[in-house]
Design an enzyme around this catalytic site. Sequence first.
Site, short mmCIF file in Angstrom:
data_model
loop_
_atom_site.label_atom_id
_atom_site.label_comp_id
_atom_site.label_asym_id
_atom_site.label_seq_id
_atom_site.Cartn_x
_atom_site.Cartn_y
_atom_site.Cartn_z
N GLU A 190 12.00 -15.85 30.45
CA GLU A 190 11.16 -16.19 31.60
C GLU A 190 11.29 -17.69 31.81
OE1 GLU A 190 9.63 -14.00 33.39
OE2 GLU A 190 9.45 -12.24 32.11
N CYS A 222 5.35 -22.02 36.75
CA CYS A 222 6.73 -21.60 37.00
C CYS A 222 6.85 -21.10 38.43
CB CYS A 222 7.12 -20.51 36.01
SG CYS A 222 5.93 -19.18 35.94
P1 NAD Z 1 10.33 -26.00 27.30
O1 NAD Z 1 11.59 -25.27 27.57
O2 NAD Z 1 10.41 -27.45 27.03
O3 NAD Z 1 9.59 -25.35 26.04
C1 NAD Z 1 9.30 -23.96 25.99
C2 NAD Z 1 9.04 -23.56 24.55
O4 NAD Z 1 10.21 -23.77 23.79
C3 NAD Z 1 7.94 -24.37 23.87
O5 NAD Z 1 7.21 -23.55 23.01
C4 NAD Z 1 8.70 -25.41 23.09
O6 NAD Z 1 7.97 -25.84 21.96
C5 NAD Z 1 9.95 -24.65 22.69
N1 NAD Z 1 11.13 -25.49 22.57
C6 NAD Z 1 11.44 -26.59 23.27
N2 NAD Z 1 12.62 -27.09 22.86
C7 NAD Z 1 13.08 -26.28 21.90
C8 NAD Z 1 14.25 -26.26 21.08
N3 NAD Z 1 15.19 -27.18 21.20
N4 NAD Z 1 14.38 -25.26 20.19
C9 NAD Z 1 13.42 -24.33 20.07
N5 NAD Z 1 12.29 -24.29 20.79
C10 NAD Z 1 12.12 -25.25 21.70
O7 NAD Z 1 9.35 -25.68 28.54
P2 NAD Z 1 7.89 -26.26 28.80
O8 NAD Z 1 8.01 -27.68 29.23
O9 NAD Z 1 6.97 -25.92 27.69
O10 NAD Z 1 7.44 -25.35 30.04
C11 NAD Z 1 7.84 -25.57 31.35
C12 NAD Z 1 8.99 -24.68 31.75
O11 NAD Z 1 8.69 -23.32 31.48
C13 NAD Z 1 9.29 -24.74 33.23
O12 NAD Z 1 10.67 -24.74 33.43
C14 NAD Z 1 8.66 -23.48 33.78
O13 NAD Z 1 9.20 -23.02 35.00
C15 NAD Z 1 8.93 -22.54 32.66
N6 NAD Z 1 8.00 -21.40 32.68
C16 NAD Z 1 8.49 -20.20 33.10
C17 NAD Z 1 7.64 -19.11 33.21
C18 NAD Z 1 8.15 -17.78 33.67
O14 NAD Z 1 7.46 -16.80 33.45
N7 NAD Z 1 9.30 -17.69 34.32
C19 NAD Z 1 6.28 -19.25 32.88
C20 NAD Z 1 5.82 -20.49 32.45
C21 NAD Z 1 6.70 -21.57 32.37
#
Ligand code: NAD
Length: 513
Positions: free
Chosen positions: A266, A300
């Site tokens: 997602e 998102c």
């Molecule tokens: P992110 O990708 O930075 O982090 C998401 C998750 O991954 C967090 O739990 C983070 O701790 C973990 N993470 C980050 N880097 C990592 C790595 N290198 N290895 C392993 N885990 C890692 O995203 P964010 O800033 O927390 O959230 C915002 C993003 O999420 C936006 O792009 C948004 O559109 C998306 N989002 C999508 C949906 C959906 O349902 N499509 C819903 C909510 C948010």
Amino acid sequence: MKIDISKELKQLGISEVNNGVCTGIEWKTTSGAAVESFSPSDGELIASVNQATATDYHEVVKKAKDAFRVWRMVPAPKRGEIVRQIGLELRKFKEPLGKLVSYEMGKIYQEGLGEVQEMIDICDFAVGQSRQLYGFTMHSEREKHRMYDQYHPLGIVGVVSAFNFPVAVWAWNAMIALVAGDVVIWKPSSKVFLCAIAVHNIVAKVLKENDVPEGVLSLVAAGSRELGDEFFSDKNIPLVSFTGSTKIGKKVGGLVGQRLGKTILELGGNNAIIITPEADIEMALRAVVFGAVGTCGQRCTSTRRIIVHDSVYEDFKNRLITIYGQLPIGHALDEKTLVGPLVDRWAVDTYLAAIEKVKAQGGKLLIGGEVLTGEGYESGCFVTPAIAEVENHYEIVQDETFAPLLYMIRYSEFDEAIRLHNDVPQGLSSAIFSTHLLETEKFLSHEGSDCGIANVNIGTSGAEIGGAFGGEKETGGGRESGSDAWKAYMRRQTNTINYSTELPLAQGIEFNV
Ligand code: NAD
């Protein structure tokens, strides 16, 4: 502005220092590095969390595997009964948990409450689902043979959630996974660890009262440095449900894919609303403003682009600018606030950099794009929401900027509007405002929106849990929550039963020994 939430923290079992590992009822003392959580509203330290280590993680996986053997044999409606009780418990904690979500993440209190309501709604949905985990029956080509498909529990579901929905994303996954007979290990975003700890404190009571084995619902609060690739590469986890950015999602997809595990991805969106000459402009205005500035542009499904017909463009633009000029921006828990802070200063820097890119690539900033300073804005996380006139092909417009930055794009022919709409790498949510049947039906047709969610006379954000949620293209293709999304959490099996005394082969093959 100072708003004291110490009473709520106490109700939710949050201490000054918390452990980041739980196997359902038991909390484990951890030795991982501490992470401090600050409120983006006032910059105050809320509490800290000792992170899980890799050793903790392995112990949690072991418990989860043992728990799965027991949990999968509990009849699904009885698993649903546990989820029903979790829903009741969440109702009791709706206000304090909503407040913590708002204070730690920065969304306004109304949205914090809405997020907890989503958890409650998915519990109710999952309870019903627990009696509907059904497959099809098929007619066999062979005499006295019967065929059907059935769904079995899958195993451990790894849930990784984004910061912007600190509690609801877990519930969307975990409540469906629970009724499906799976066990869950949750790795929440390190920006909102406290919300995850509060949720586990709430569910622990239900698990304990029902003698649910340790390991059915586990929490591993660990940043990606402590636990990243190892979690995704772990063959003990047949399904990883990852919610986050496209950049990290691609990495996760690769790691899980290498071991041929399953994923629900997602990822980011670049959601647009088409506003046609036949639109109810008042409704469209309200939907655009909520979609673009709600959660300070950090959903998102936030509205990132509006594609507006020439004939209504100038009027729409001027009215939007007037509304943007009057938006109350402030502490997320202040009832008057409609726009809270961004999650942290890093998000502010990303926002400012995006504004500069818009200008450098030829866009015209119409309003906003500033950092607020002075009384009430000391945390440094408050910005004025921006609107910019751009062309769809700009590199920055093709990207998701996770902040309140709204792009205005003109169109003159309806087919051009649809082409512009779809001409981005992402495919999450979309909408059209029009009262013209031919336009709205075309938008929903095969040659219309290419997104996982397509709405008519409703904005892009604020989905209900009853529908399957997710998107296409670089949004990752996952579906969770309602409709038949539960199937992703189960293992499908086709069964053929012979109740004759012969052994006929399929396709009429003769093989006599
Ligand atoms: P992110 O990708 O930075 O982090 C998401 C998750 O991954 C967090 O739990 C983070 O701790 C973990 N993470 C980050 N880097 C990592 C790595 N290198 N290895 C392993 N885990 C890692 O995203 P964010 O800033 O927390 O959230 C915002 C993003 O999420 C936006 O792009 C948004 O559109 C998306 N989002 C999508 C949906 C959906 O349902 N499509 C819903 C909510 C948010």
